[in-house]
Structure formats: structure tokens, C-alpha cells
Design a protein around this motif. Structure first.
Motif, PDB file in Angstrom:
ATOM      1  N   THR A  65       1.066  -1.395  -0.009  1.00  0.00           N
ATOM      2  CA  THR A  65      -0.022  -0.058  -0.018  1.00  0.00           C
ATOM      3  C   THR A  65       0.952   1.284   0.010  1.00  0.00           C
ATOM      4  OG1 THR A  65      -1.405  -1.606   1.044  1.00  0.00           O
ATOM      5  CG2 THR A  65      -1.851   0.888   1.491  1.00  0.00           C
ATOM      6  N   TYR A  69       1.075   3.925  -3.500  1.00  0.00           N
ATOM      7  CA  TYR A  69       0.581   5.441  -2.507  1.00  0.00           C
ATOM      8  C   TYR A  69       1.979   6.366  -2.205  1.00  0.00           C
ATOM      9  CZ  TYR A  69      -4.080   4.325  -2.880  1.00  0.00           C
ATOM     10  OH  TYR A  69      -5.677   3.615  -2.876  1.00  0.00           O
ATOM     11  N   VAL A  73       0.040   6.520   3.495  1.00  0.00           N
ATOM     12  CA  VAL A  73      -0.456   5.008   3.565  1.00  0.00           C
ATOM     13  C   VAL A  73      -1.791   5.368   4.242  1.00  0.00           C
ATOM     14  CG1 VAL A  73       2.086   3.800   3.622  1.00  0.00           C
ATOM     15  CG2 VAL A  73       1.268   4.805   5.610  1.00  0.00           C
ATOM     16  N   PRO A  76      -4.674   5.950   1.738  1.00  0.00           N
ATOM     17  CA  PRO A  76      -5.934   5.089   1.667  1.00  0.00           C
ATOM     18  C   PRO A  76      -7.007   4.019   2.565  1.00  0.00           C
ATOM     19  CG  PRO A  76      -3.985   4.437   1.337  1.00  0.00           C
ATOM     20  CD  PRO A  76      -4.011   6.400   1.637  1.00  0.00           C
ATOM     21  N   PHE A  77      -6.082   4.217   4.104  1.00  0.00           N
ATOM     22  CA  PHE A  77      -6.809   3.650   4.565  1.00  0.00           C
ATOM     23  C   PHE A  77      -8.317   4.452   5.074  1.00  0.00           C
ATOM     24  CE2 PHE A  77      -3.278   1.235   5.480  1.00  0.00           C
ATOM     25  CZ  PHE A  77      -3.804   0.289   5.375  1.00  0.00           C
ATOM     26  N   SER A 187      -8.912   2.101  -4.126  1.00  0.00           N
ATOM     27  CA  SER A 187      -7.871   0.543  -4.160  1.00  0.00           C
ATOM     28  C   SER A 187      -8.040  -0.261  -3.154  1.00  0.00           C
ATOM     29  CB  SER A 187      -6.767   1.238  -4.242  1.00  0.00           C
ATOM     30  OG  SER A 187      -5.462   0.303  -3.851  1.00  0.00           O
ATOM     31  N   ALA A 189      -6.108  -2.266  -1.670  1.00  0.00           N
ATOM     32  CA  ALA A 189      -4.851  -2.763  -1.159  1.00  0.00           C
ATOM     33  C   ALA A 189      -4.949  -2.725   0.354  1.00  0.00           C
ATOM     34  CB  ALA A 189      -3.856  -2.094  -1.693  1.00  0.00           C
ATOM     35  N   PRO A 190      -5.963  -1.634   0.738  1.00  0.00           N
ATOM     36  CA  PRO A 190      -6.046  -1.098   2.623  1.00  0.00           C
ATOM     37  C   PRO A 190      -6.468  -2.173   3.073  1.00  0.00           C
ATOM     38  CG  PRO A 190      -5.878   0.807   0.928  1.00  0.00           C
ATOM     39  CD  PRO A 190      -5.598  -0.105   0.461  1.00  0.00           C
ATOM     40  N   CYS A 193      -5.164  -5.854   3.268  1.00  0.00           N
ATOM     41  CA  CYS A 193      -3.880  -5.392   4.574  1.00  0.00           C
ATOM     42  C   CYS A 193      -5.412  -5.285   6.016  1.00  0.00           C
ATOM     43  CB  CYS A 193      -3.390  -4.225   4.533  1.00  0.00           C
ATOM     44  SG  CYS A 193      -2.369  -3.585   5.520  1.00  0.00           S
ATOM     45  N   ALA A 233      -2.615  -8.893  -3.078  1.00  0.00           N
ATOM     46  CA  ALA A 233      -1.915  -7.491  -3.327  1.00  0.00           C
ATOM     47  C   ALA A 233      -2.538  -8.177  -5.330  1.00  0.00           C
ATOM     48  CB  ALA A 233       0.133  -7.684  -3.808  1.00  0.00           C
ATOM     49  N   THR A 236      -5.624  -8.401  -5.358  1.00  0.00           N
ATOM     50  CA  THR A 236      -6.063  -6.240  -5.758  1.00  0.00           C
ATOM     51  C   THR A 236      -6.394  -5.965  -7.102  1.00  0.00           C
ATOM     52  OG1 THR A 236      -4.984  -5.760  -5.044  1.00  0.00           O
ATOM     53  CG2 THR A 236      -6.251  -6.035  -3.040  1.00  0.00           C
TER      54      THR A 236
END
Length: 305
Positions: A65, A69, A73, A76-77, A187, A189-190, A193, A233, A236
Motif C-alpha cells: 500500500t 501510494y 499510507v 487510502p485507509f 484501491s 490494497a488497504p 491489509c 496484492a 486486488t
């Protein structure tokens, strides 16, 4: 640029995106398929395995992530919204449900239910977003389900808890695929995670970290970073670019490849039914890709405007 040229350029762009999506999803399935051979070497209880591999996977996906980005970090969350949170919960539930199912029902039941994920995803995508499933994909799903049935033989003999966990796993995974596909603006990805963090929080109280030796630590790192982190990863990326049913269908390659790695790595020879059924699944997935490519090539060019 004329409307015809613009339409052709858009078609090439979409075709390229779909090929990238298919490749990324296939690579994710390959990464996931290595779990069996790695986890066979672990000498830990189930809760410690799940918490340990999830911890390493969370680190790997956090790094992914940050890379995507460019160091930002937290943003995005915060921006993944309810869709991202839903994907995180679904992926955590699917992962936990898979382990619970393996401990309370037969492997045959788990694999057979997993093979139903593409059909569940197709139905959900059609009901919620009106996404149509191509004839080639529908045929491939049915053939793949038959191939898995050949691999596992008679699916009887499971327990209600394990069978229920298998259904929850398949449904949660299908929901995650559908959301990922139809919120391409976000995205995920977060989200994946966060799914690993959820598993660490849930299973750590039941784990025994003190039992993790050097060899187990190396194996957990390999599973977390490679099998789960890299696999998630890639997933996604791929699931955003292809229809939900197709993404779920391609992930069935995991079911086919897992016994092959065990065969190569530890000499556990798969039976004839496993090889035949696996070949059926591979041919179904490959046939779907070929039919899709031919269908796109046969589409007439749009009239100029």
C-alpha cells in the motif's frame, strides 16, 4: 480523432485491461496454491498459524500500500470507505472460515464448496449490479465444478459446522470479489491489509507465540509475505479489471495446483482422479479465455460518426 478510431482505441484499452486482470488473478491463484506445501512443515496449532501468517501478510500488504501510494499510507485507509471495510471483513471471514472448515469437515467438502464461488459471484453480480455472465464463462463454471467433483470423488461425510463454515467462506469470498470489481475507483490494497489485521486480533488470544521456533518463523514469513501477501496484492489488481464470475473462476487454479506442488515438493503422488479433475478445470479456464478472445475479435467495428 474520429468516433470509429476512438471506439477502436477504447476497445484495445479494455482488452488490454482484461488481459492484465486475467494474468494478475491467475498469478494470485498460483501464489495461494503454495500454502499446502509450506504449512505441512509447520509444527504449530491452527490459531498460531493463522495469527502468525496474518501478521507477516499485514506487514507485506502495508508495504504494498505504501508503495502504491508513494508513502501516503494513512490516506487510502481513510478513503476506502464502507466498500473497503466490507471487503476487509469478507476476506477475513473467508480466510478464517477456510481454516475452520478444514478442521471440521472433509477436504472434499471444502474444495467442492470453494468451486461454487464463481457461481455465487455471478449471481450476486447480476442481482446487485446487473452484470451479465457470458455464455463461455457460464459453461466454464459448470465444467469446472464437474472437474472439482471428479478430483474429490464422493463429497459425503462432512460435519454440519465444517460444511457451514465452507458455505460462509465461499459466500464471503464471492462478495469480496463483486465489491472489488464494482468499486474500481477504490484501491482494495488497504482493505486486504486490514483483513489480515482483523485475523491477528481475532486469533492472537488463542495462539501460542512462544512455540514459534526459527524454522516456523521462516515458514510463517514465507507464507505471509509470499503466499498471502503477494497473492492478495495481485488479486486486488486483477479482480478490478475482469468480471466477478471470471475472477472467481480463475482462482480455482489454486485447487488444481496445490496437490501438484505437494507432489513435486514432498513426493505425495496425486491419484488419477485428482489429475483428471484438475485437467478438466484447467481446460475449462483456458477454454473460457480463448472463447472470450475469439468473441472480442469477432465483434464488428462500430460505424463511423
Amino acid at each position: 480523432m474520429s468516433s470509429t478510431a476512438a471506439a477502436i482505441a477504447a476497445g484495445f484499452r479494455l482488452d488490454s485491461e482484461r488481459r492484465r486482470g486475467q494474468a494478475a488473478t491467475a498469478l494470485a491463484a498460483i501464489a495461494w496454491s503454495t500454502a499446502g506445501i509450506l504449512q505441512r512443515e509447520l509444527s504449530l496449532d491452527v490459531a498460531t498459524q493463522i495469527a502468525g501468517r496474518a501478521a507477516f501478510a499485514a506487514v507485506a500488504l502495508f508495504g504494498f500500500t505504501a508503495l502504491v501510494y508513494r508513502g501516503r499510507v494513512l490516506a487510502p485507509f481513510r478513503t476506502m470507505g464502507w466498500a473497503g471495510l466490507a471487503v476487509a471483513v469478507c476476506m477475513a471471514v473467508a480466510s478464517g472460515g477456510f481454516i475452520v472448515a478444514l478442521n471440521h469437515t472433509t477436504v472434499a467438502h471444502v474444495l467442492f464448496t470453494q468451486a461454487a464461488s464463481p457461481m455465487i459471484a455471478a449471481l450476486l453480480a447480476r442481482v446487485t449490479y446487473g452484470e451479465q455472465t457470458s455464455r463461455a464463462t457460464t459453461i466454464a463454471m459448470v465444467v469446472s465444478l464437474a472437474g472439482v467433483a471428479v478430483m474429490i470423488g464422493d463429497p459425503r461425510g462432512g460435519g454440519w459446522l465444517g460444511d457451514g463454515a465452507s458455505l460462509v467462506m465461499a459466500f464471503a469470498f464471492a462478495v469480496a470479489i463483486v465489491i472489488t470489481r464494482h468499486r474500481r475507483d477504490i484501491s482494495m490494497a488497504p482493505a486486504v491489509c486490514l483483513a489480515q489485521v482483523i485475523n491477528v486480533i481475532v486469533f492472537l488470544p488463542f495462539a501460542s507465540p512462544g512455540q514459534i521456533g526459527p524454522q516456523d518463523a521462516v515458514l510463517l514469513a514465507a507464507i505471509g509475505f509470499g503466499q498471502m501477501g503477494l497473492g492478495m496484492a495481485l488479486f486486488t489488481v486483477g479482480a478490478r479489471l475482469i468480471p466477478a464470475a471470471e475472477a472467481a473462476l480463475i482462482t480455482l487454479l489454486e485447487v488444481v495446483l496445490a496437490p501438484i506442488w505437494v507432489w513435486i515438493g514432498v513426493g505425495e503422488t496425486p491419484g488419477t482422479a485428482t489429475l483428471v479433475g484438475g485437467l478438466i478445470v484447467v481446460l475449462a479456464v483456458a477454454g473460457q479465455a480463448v472463447a472470450d478472445a475469439r468473441g472480442q475479435a469477432a465483434e464488428p467495428a462500430p460505424a463511423s460518426g
